[in-house]
Design an enzyme around this catalytic site. Structure first.
Site, short mmCIF file in Angstrom:
data_model
loop_
_atom_site.label_atom_id
_atom_site.label_comp_id
_atom_site.label_asym_id
_atom_site.label_seq_id
_atom_site.Cartn_x
_atom_site.Cartn_y
_atom_site.Cartn_z
N GLU A 110 62.18 -50.68 33.77
CA GLU A 110 63.36 -50.76 34.65
C GLU A 110 62.98 -51.22 36.06
O GLU A 110 63.65 -50.89 37.04
CB GLU A 110 64.09 -49.41 34.74
N ALA A 122 58.11 -63.49 31.05
CA ALA A 122 59.19 -63.23 32.01
C ALA A 122 59.53 -61.75 31.97
O ALA A 122 60.25 -61.31 31.07
CB ALA A 122 60.42 -64.08 31.70
#
Length: 387
Positions: free
Chosen positions: A367, A129
């Site tokens: 990010e 994930a």
């Protein structure tokens, strides 16, 4: 349209820039040779940063921070990020999620961070994930007046030198019109908690002295008081943090692109071939012109986005995504061309270009990848057209 910085903003930038040149950049050679950030060096830099007000400058004044607006903070990030990441992060700008601390969280987590006594890390990414937070498998299950956490996180920045983790875990599942949806919650967890292992991460490209770690949670028990916000409010917490976080990455990339350009331009002005500086040849001068244009565009986008955040523009999420994708990809182009201009010297450790080139690659990934940024931008474009 006024593009001038205020006198205070100029002072903030110049202070941070001077600190970077004096206290950070001189240690880059040590990091490159040893791949380690000495603990005493980190603490020394942190102490010096605290004396001039750079420590915690991103945090609200109400919790002891500098209370800088987004434009001023972006200037600080640009100034400090001319140096290697590990050194720039010695000047702590704590994760702003901590500003949401309440009750016992304040004395145990927030205040020690603001005093420079503790350091946090943040854990969202898992082996299965990454960008898909809904696929998160780390679970926190209710147990009496607390929670039991199990799961694995990886790519956790600097966990081995942190004291606690800002952890995101699934605490249940809700049924929605579009199907089941996990409830994601945020916890503050001491890394010394029984059952929590901080394991070495992966050998990685670039960023010497910067660590990535793997966190393994095996029946780790935390109290209700360690949850940030309410149960299931993790996505809200993430969304409030990710936009500014992406803007920080853009500022880092902008700073490094500017430094790479300065090195290349100075080299082109001094290096002589065939009786003249190589910068006068179109094969060098034109790429320099393109680099300068790219950098100017990046700076305008970066600072305009910071201004829009301060003005509470409703589109700041896509604005931050635009700044992140442009500046990170622009840095890759500029670093590559800077090396080409400097020729053989460009890949030598005597110049910072080979380090900047190595370090640049990950900026398009963490990010939120460039692809995720483009998804955010295109999604918001369609939402604005009710499509």
């Amino acid at each position: 349209m006024d593009f001038q910085l205020t006198a205070e903003q100029k002072l903030i930038y110049n202070t941070a820039r001077e600190f970077c040149e004096k206290e950070l950049i001189p240690h880059e050679g040590l990091l490159e040779k040893t791949h380690e950030l000495p603990r005493e060096l980190e603490l020394d830099i942190r102490r010096k940063a605290m004396t001039i007000g750079l420590h915690g400058c991103n945090m609200p004044e109400s919790v002891g921070g500098g209370g800088l607006d987004c434009v001023s903070l972006t200037l600080v990030e640009k100034a400090l990020s001319r140096a290697s990441l590990a050194l720039a992060e010695c000047v702590r700008r704590p994760n702003n999620i901590l500003a949401a601390c309440v009750g016992d969280q304040i004395g145990h987590f927030l205040e020690p961070v603001m005093r420079g006594e503790k350091r946090e890390c943040i854990a969202m990414t898992e082996p299965d994930a990454g960008s898909d937070l809904k696929g998160m498998k780390t679970r926190a299950v209710r147990d009496g007046d607390g929670w039991i956490i199990n799961g694995t996180k990886h790519f956790i920045s600097n966990a081995q030198i942190a004291d606690f983790v800002i952890l995101f875990a699934a605490t249940g599942q809700d049924q929605t019109p579009s199907g089941p949806r996990k409830r994601i919650s945020c916890f503050l967890v001491d890394l010394s908690t029984p059952g929590l292992e901080v394991a070495p991460g992966y050998d990685h490209m670039g960023h010497r002295g910067f660590y990535n770690n793997i966190l393994r949670f095996d029946d780790v028990r935390v109290g209700d008081w360690q949850m940030v916000g309410g149960e299931g409010e993790g996505f809200k917490v993430v969304n409030e943090w990710l936009g500014p976080g992406r803007l920080t990455v853009a500022a880092v990339c902008q700073a490094r692109a500017e430094r790479a350009f300065e090195v290349a331009a100075n080299y082109a002005a001094q290096r002589r071939q065939f009786g003249q500086p190589i910068g006068k040849f179109q094969g060098v001068g034109f790429p320099l012109a393109d680099m300068a244009t790219d950098i100017r565009l990046g700076d305008l986008l970066l600072m305009n986005t910071a201004w829009r955040v301060d003005q509470n523009f409703p589109t700041f999420i896509e604005d931050c995504a635009m700044a992140k994708v442009w500046c990170s990809e622009m840095l890759g182009r500029v670093a590559d061309q800077a090396i080409q201009i400097c020729g053989g010297m460009g890949v030598m450790a005597d110049l910072p270009l080979e380090r900047i080139y190595r370090d640049a690659r990950v900026e398009r990934i963490w990010e939120g990848t460039s692809e995720i940024q483009r998804h955010i931008i295109s999604r918001e474009l369609m939402r604005g057209r009710r499509a």
